[in-house]
Scaffold this active site. Structure first.
Site, short mmCIF file in Angstrom:
data_model
loop_
_atom_site.label_atom_id
_atom_site.label_comp_id
_atom_site.label_asym_id
_atom_site.label_seq_id
_atom_site.Cartn_x
_atom_site.Cartn_y
_atom_site.Cartn_z
N ASP A 33 16.56 30.76 -36.19
CA ASP A 33 16.89 32.16 -35.88
C ASP A 33 17.82 32.76 -36.92
O ASP A 33 18.20 33.92 -36.83
CB ASP A 33 17.57 32.25 -34.50
CG ASP A 33 16.66 31.75 -33.40
OD1 ASP A 33 15.48 32.14 -33.42
OD2 ASP A 33 17.12 30.96 -32.56
N HIS A 34 18.21 31.96 -37.87
CA HIS A 34 19.23 32.41 -38.84
C HIS A 34 18.79 31.97 -40.24
O HIS A 34 19.30 31.01 -40.78
CB HIS A 34 20.59 31.80 -38.46
CG HIS A 34 21.75 32.42 -39.19
ND1 HIS A 34 22.20 31.98 -40.41
CD2 HIS A 34 22.56 33.45 -38.85
CE1 HIS A 34 23.25 32.70 -40.79
NE2 HIS A 34 23.48 33.60 -39.87
#
Lengths: 174, 141
Positions: A33-34
């Protein structure tokens, strides 16, 4: 084991310095997610700088705890300064090198540097520096009472202490 | 910060300068905000945890290899002193409490709260000047 942002302690100079490492892995879910793939481009997994700070806080916190045989409940009180330039990606290793600057009954001040190792281009590269202040929870200014059990150096940390031999420093509570 | 001067020879101007630098660094405030009358928690927005940082920085700023500058717990700030019911009653500092505070903390000007000695007003006494006075007195001791 949860919320451990260091994998192992690799050096310890009692009362002065502690060095820990963390291997960044694509198995860590948050990296997906990053940052995820999007209209702007492909996925770009990068370890969040906030977790680099957490890793330094854990390294320094263990060092501060070791000063008092892990009897004190050591909590991060203040990030005095932090500068992190550069990124850590899956497959790379982070090294946290922390020293105690000052300490007394109320807490401690630490200073540390963060380095990165890339296996394709061996050699440590400096990413940043962090200064922290830790407080001993039972000696807080308000006189507030906390449970007897040392929940800071609880089960999570015990594993790290055991695997690195630091558990020999653990003293029994008075 | 200069460590070349011997602390016993340090004049008040230099103490003021060092204290101002300590507060600027610990609290992230601008030099012009750190006036002698400024209160730490009111004007300079210090939080309780900043006091530990300030104590560490003062120790560093005023220590020399010959004479370490070590501040004991409760010596500069009134930690835990006022949990004693004999010293504080119903949120007010008792006459005995004021007497104890005066002798333990001569760097504070208790006249400011004497007419209305509410414990919640104690932070008003911690001004930049009170820190300078504390350091000056301690260096001379």
């Amino acid at each position: 084991m949860r919320w451990m942002w260091i994998d192992s302690v690799v050096e310890h100079e009692p009362g002065r310095r502690l060095v820990a490492v963390k291997n960044c892995s694509l198995a860590e879910e948050h990296l997906h997610d990053h940052f995820p793939a999007g209209p702007e481009g492909p996925a770009d997994p990068v370890m969040p700088a906030s977790l680099l700070l957490e890793g330094m806080a854990q390294t320094s916190g263990i060092l501060v705890g070791s000063l008092g045989g892990f009897r004190e409940k050591v909590v991060l009180a203040k990030i005095v300064s932090a500068s992190i330039e550069g990124e850590v990606r899956p497959g790379q290793t982070v090294r946290y090198d922390a020293v105690v600057e000052q300490h007394d009954a109320a807490g401690a001040a630490t200073k540390g540097v963060i380095d990165r190792w890339d296996h394709r281009r061996p050699g440590w590269v400096r990413l940043g520096a962090v200064e922290l202040v830790f407080s001993h929870l039972d000696r807080n200014r308000s006189g507030q009472k906390f449970p007897e059990e040392n929940f800071v150096f609880g089960e999570n940390f015990r594993t790290i202490l055991q695997t690195t031999g630091l558990d020999r420093l653990v003293s029994a509570r008075d | 910060m200069s460590h070349t001067e011997s602390p016993t020879a340090m004049g008040r101007d230099q103490i003021v300068k060092n204290v101002q630098e300590v507060l600027e660094e610990a609290l992230g405030v601008d030099p012009e905000e750190v006036t002698m009358e400024a209160t730490l928690t009111g004007d300079l927005k210090a939080e309780s945890i900043d006091f530990l940082d300030i104590v560490f920085r003062l120790e560093k700023a005023f220590s020399t290899p010959q004479k370490p500058f070590k501040i004991g717990q409760g010596e500069l700030f009134s930690e835990n002193l006022l949990n004693d019911p004999e010293l504080v009653k119903d949120g007010r500092i008792t006459p005995k409490g004021l007497e104890v505070l005066r002798s333990k903390m001569p760097h504070l000007d208790f006249a400011v709260i004497e007419g209305d000695p509410q414990i919640s007003r104690l932070p008003e006494l911690f001004t930049v000047k009170s820190i300078v006075d504390f350091v000056e007195r301690k260096l001379a001791a």
